[in-house]
Design a protein around this motif. Sequence first.
Motif, PDB file in Angstrom:
ATOM      1  N   ALA A 291      -2.066  -4.526  -6.580  1.00 31.60           N
ATOM      2  CA  ALA A 291      -2.280  -3.087  -6.700  1.00 31.60           C
ATOM      3  C   ALA A 291      -1.311  -2.310  -5.824  1.00 31.60           C
ATOM      4  N   THR A 292      -1.007  -2.831  -4.653  1.00 29.04           N
ATOM      5  CA  THR A 292      -0.065  -2.160  -3.762  1.00 29.04           C
ATOM      6  C   THR A 292       1.352  -2.214  -4.323  1.00 29.04           C
ATOM      7  N   ILE A 293       1.714  -3.341  -4.908  1.00 29.35           N
ATOM      8  CA  ILE A 293       3.026  -3.458  -5.551  1.00 29.35           C
ATOM      9  C   ILE A 293       3.141  -2.450  -6.691  1.00 29.35           C
ATOM     10  N   ARG A 294       2.117  -2.359  -7.510  1.00 29.85           N
ATOM     11  CA  ARG A 294       2.142  -1.388  -8.610  1.00 29.85           C
ATOM     12  C   ARG A 294       2.256   0.027  -8.062  1.00 29.85           C
ATOM     13  N   GLY A 295       1.513   0.331  -6.999  1.00 25.99           N
ATOM     14  CA  GLY A 295       1.590   1.656  -6.402  1.00 25.99           C
ATOM     15  C   GLY A 295       2.971   1.959  -5.846  1.00 25.99           C
ATOM     16  N   MET A 296       3.599   0.963  -5.245  1.00 36.43           N
ATOM     17  CA  MET A 296       4.957   1.133  -4.726  1.00 36.43           C
ATOM     18  C   MET A 296       5.919   1.498  -5.857  1.00 36.43           C
ATOM     19  N   VAL A 297       5.813   0.787  -6.977  1.00 37.36           N
ATOM     20  CA  VAL A 297       6.682   1.065  -8.115  1.00 37.36           C
ATOM     21  C   VAL A 297       6.439   2.475  -8.643  1.00 37.36           C
ATOM     22  N   LYS A 298       5.208   2.884  -8.716  1.00 35.73           N
ATOM     23  CA  LYS A 298       4.896   4.228  -9.190  1.00 35.73           C
ATOM     24  C   LYS A 298       5.462   5.287  -8.254  1.00 35.73           C
ATOM     25  N   LEU A 299       5.397   5.051  -6.948  1.00 33.47           N
ATOM     26  CA  LEU A 299       5.981   5.995  -5.994  1.00 33.47           C
ATOM     27  C   LEU A 299       7.486   6.118  -6.193  1.00 33.47           C
ATOM     28  N   ARG A 300       8.144   5.013  -6.480  1.00 26.58           N
ATOM     29  CA  ARG A 300       9.583   5.061  -6.754  1.00 26.58           C
ATOM     30  C   ARG A 300       9.863   5.914  -7.988  1.00 26.58           C
ATOM     31  N   PHE A 301       9.052   5.715  -9.024  1.00 25.59           N
ATOM     32  CA  PHE A 301       9.218   6.500 -10.246  1.00 25.59           C
ATOM     33  C   PHE A 301       9.024   7.988  -9.971  1.00 25.59           C
ATOM     34  N   PRO A 355      -8.367 -12.010   7.283  1.00 20.44           N
ATOM     35  CA  PRO A 355      -8.594 -10.814   6.467  1.00 20.44           C
ATOM     36  C   PRO A 355      -7.296 -10.085   6.143  1.00 20.44           C
ATOM     37  N   HIS A 356      -7.291  -9.363   5.017  1.00 19.09           N
ATOM     38  CA  HIS A 356      -6.118  -8.614   4.582  1.00 19.09           C
ATOM     39  C   HIS A 356      -6.308  -7.134   4.911  1.00 19.09           C
ATOM     40  N   ARG A 357      -6.254  -6.802   6.216  1.00 18.57           N
ATOM     41  CA  ARG A 357      -6.563  -5.450   6.658  1.00 18.57           C
ATOM     42  C   ARG A 357      -5.471  -4.445   6.310  1.00 18.57           C
ATOM     43  N   SER A 358      -4.201  -4.796   6.504  1.00 15.63           N
ATOM     44  CA  SER A 358      -3.151  -3.812   6.257  1.00 15.63           C
ATOM     45  C   SER A 358      -3.034  -3.502   4.767  1.00 15.63           C
ATOM     46  N   LEU A 359      -3.255  -4.501   3.910  1.00 19.69           N
ATOM     47  CA  LEU A 359      -3.259  -4.246   2.471  1.00 19.69           C
ATOM     48  C   LEU A 359      -4.381  -3.293   2.093  1.00 19.69           C
ATOM     49  N   ALA A 360      -5.562  -3.526   2.655  1.00 17.31           N
ATOM     50  CA  ALA A 360      -6.699  -2.646   2.372  1.00 17.31           C
ATOM     51  C   ALA A 360      -6.415  -1.227   2.844  1.00 17.31           C
ATOM     52  N   ALA A 361      -5.833  -1.086   4.031  1.00 19.02           N
ATOM     53  CA  ALA A 361      -5.521   0.244   4.555  1.00 19.02           C
ATOM     54  C   ALA A 361      -4.499   0.945   3.674  1.00 19.02           C
ATOM     55  N   THR A 362      -3.510   0.206   3.211  1.00 22.87           N
ATOM     56  CA  THR A 362      -2.483   0.786   2.337  1.00 22.87           C
ATOM     57  C   THR A 362      -3.097   1.263   1.038  1.00 22.87           C
ATOM     58  N   LEU A 363      -3.900   0.422   0.434  1.00 24.27           N
ATOM     59  CA  LEU A 363      -4.443   0.702  -0.891  1.00 24.27           C
ATOM     60  C   LEU A 363      -5.535   1.763  -0.857  1.00 24.27           C
ATOM     61  N   TRP A 364      -6.400   1.698   0.146  1.00 22.66           N
ATOM     62  CA  TRP A 364      -7.557   2.583   0.186  1.00 22.66           C
ATOM     63  C   TRP A 364      -7.265   3.945   0.807  1.00 22.66           C
ATOM     64  N   VAL A 365      -6.336   4.002   1.744  1.00 23.91           N
ATOM     65  CA  VAL A 365      -6.137   5.233   2.507  1.00 23.91           C
ATOM     66  C   VAL A 365      -4.753   5.845   2.263  1.00 23.91           C
ATOM     67  N   LEU A 366      -3.698   5.067   2.489  1.00 23.00           N
ATOM     68  CA  LEU A 366      -2.348   5.624   2.385  1.00 23.00           C
ATOM     69  C   LEU A 366      -1.968   5.961   0.952  1.00 23.00           C
ATOM     70  N   MET A 367      -2.202   5.037   0.032  1.00 22.70           N
ATOM     71  CA  MET A 367      -1.710   5.203  -1.328  1.00 22.70           C
ATOM     72  C   MET A 367      -2.228   6.468  -2.017  1.00 22.70           C
ATOM     73  N   PRO A 368      -3.519   6.754  -1.976  1.00 21.16           N
ATOM     74  CA  PRO A 368      -3.969   7.989  -2.630  1.00 21.16           C
ATOM     75  C   PRO A 368      -3.294   9.232  -2.064  1.00 21.16           C
ATOM     76  N   GLN A 369      -3.068   9.262  -0.764  1.00 22.27           N
ATOM     77  CA  GLN A 369      -2.470  10.437  -0.136  1.00 22.27           C
ATOM     78  C   GLN A 369      -1.027  10.641  -0.589  1.00 22.27           C
ATOM     79  N   VAL A 370      -0.247   9.570  -0.594  1.00 19.45           N
ATOM     80  CA  VAL A 370       1.163   9.735  -0.941  1.00 19.45           C
ATOM     81  C   VAL A 370       1.357   9.944  -2.439  1.00 19.45           C
ATOM     82  N   GLN A 371       0.445   9.411  -3.270  1.00 19.47           N
ATOM     83  CA  GLN A 371       0.526   9.679  -4.704  1.00 19.47           C
ATOM     84  C   GLN A 371       0.274  11.162  -4.983  1.00 19.47           C
ATOM     85  N   LEU A 372      -0.738  11.727  -4.347  1.00 19.87           N
ATOM     86  CA  LEU A 372      -1.037  13.150  -4.543  1.00 19.87           C
ATOM     87  C   LEU A 372       0.091  14.019  -4.016  1.00 19.87           C
ATOM     88  N   ARG A 373       0.668  13.619  -2.903  1.00 22.06           N
ATOM     89  CA  ARG A 373       1.778  14.379  -2.337  1.00 22.06           C
ATOM     90  C   ARG A 373       2.974  14.377  -3.293  1.00 22.06           C
TER      91      ARG A 373
END
Length: 477
Positions: A291-301, A355-373
Amino acid sequence: MGIRTGKEFVESLRDERTVYVNGGRVKDVTEYSPFRGIVATLASLYDLQHERRDELTYPSPRTGEPVAASFALSETLEAGEFRARAEEVRADYTLGLMGRMPDFCNAMISDFMAARTYLGRREPRYGENIARYYEECRDRDWCLTHTLVDPQIDRSKGPGEQSDPFAALRLVRETDAGLVVRGAKMLSTLAPFANELFVGPFYPRQPGEEPYALGFALPMSTPGLKFICRETFDTGRNTFDRPLSSRYDEEDALAVFDDVMVPWERVFINGDIEIFNSVLTRTPGYAPLQATIRGMVKLRFLAGLAMRIAEAIGRTDLLHVQAQIGELVANAELVGGLVRAGIQEVTWGTTRGLPHRSLAATLWVLMPQVQLRAAEVIRQLSGSGLIMTPTESDFANPEIAAYLEKYLRGKDLSARDRVQLFKLAWDMIGEPFGSRQLQYEWFYSGDPYFTRTRFFRSPITREFKSMVDRVLQRDRN
């Protein structure tokens, strides 16, 4: 069997599934006009595995046939990097716009496969079931969807406290053949186009809610299983006027279970609240990584789209425009770094159970914010250009085509090319497709405030507070 062709995928959708959309039942999802664009996109993803086999497949450990890389269990960093590269290639193919492309549920099933010992710690057959199911999905190249969330009726109450205790999916009874279940789940994205439905844990269950703590999988054509879709966003407009809606509308659906029989061999969780609530924390994190990889690609687009718009209207020399676009580029690069860190996290999670904490933080918190921005920046840069976009038919009309070319051209673009660019931007952030994209990203992992409270309750906070305590303790001494 191994990887399928696009034609084989399309043929697999012609079964007895029960799908309702726009007021009627769809007998054949492959022939329903609003679905043709997304079916073609999915079919091309299956063909892509054959075209780029070295990048997108690996040999099945059981049969030796090539299977999708999104099923690979990466126990080494090299294997993790291979898997991530494959997922990036496929996400790039769809511009990161398909949150539930087959790769995601493949990754989720891989996570549960890695957690099979935990799933079967009290009932060994449940661990055996998920292992067998994972192999079937991998070797038959099934397209999966999932459904996790209870219907949004009264969120102040638990599922058993609703006026109808069977509003949320729950156990009716156990039989010699399996479980009988009734109720509903949402939001089953990609449902009309999947081969299998995975029902898994998401929001935690409380003591007394054991009948709602279920995990299982079913074919989409299972008797009693029905899907009621939201309205379609592909309304038949051509790819010039709706370049994204016409290709990537992956649909969302309410999954309804009318006393559905779930065979025992397809049950993974049954009434065990502890396992239901905690199994996701015992997985390596293949699904969050995908999901984070997909989000990264979308941010590039999105960043590329913002740059093209600024260039089209001659705004790239302005400092504030450069800063806005630079912010989007920086966000995409930041997520790219987190993906690289996530590959290591997943590898460690596979081999050491961390645990995969940084992935969770990226996906749950950072990604929605930067997509909206990113959407906000595109809107600000575009101005009225988002609105003044005639259709392809207007350019074909000789009575007005010359006017359009004269008054709607860009800095270095013909009018047709400029309008096409702004049509793309409007489809991305203004049309129902784009509005759904924004809502989807914000609630991708559930209520964003709920996901943030998970970090508030995280054990790592004790370490953060201890740093403050050390300073205060020194002053006291």
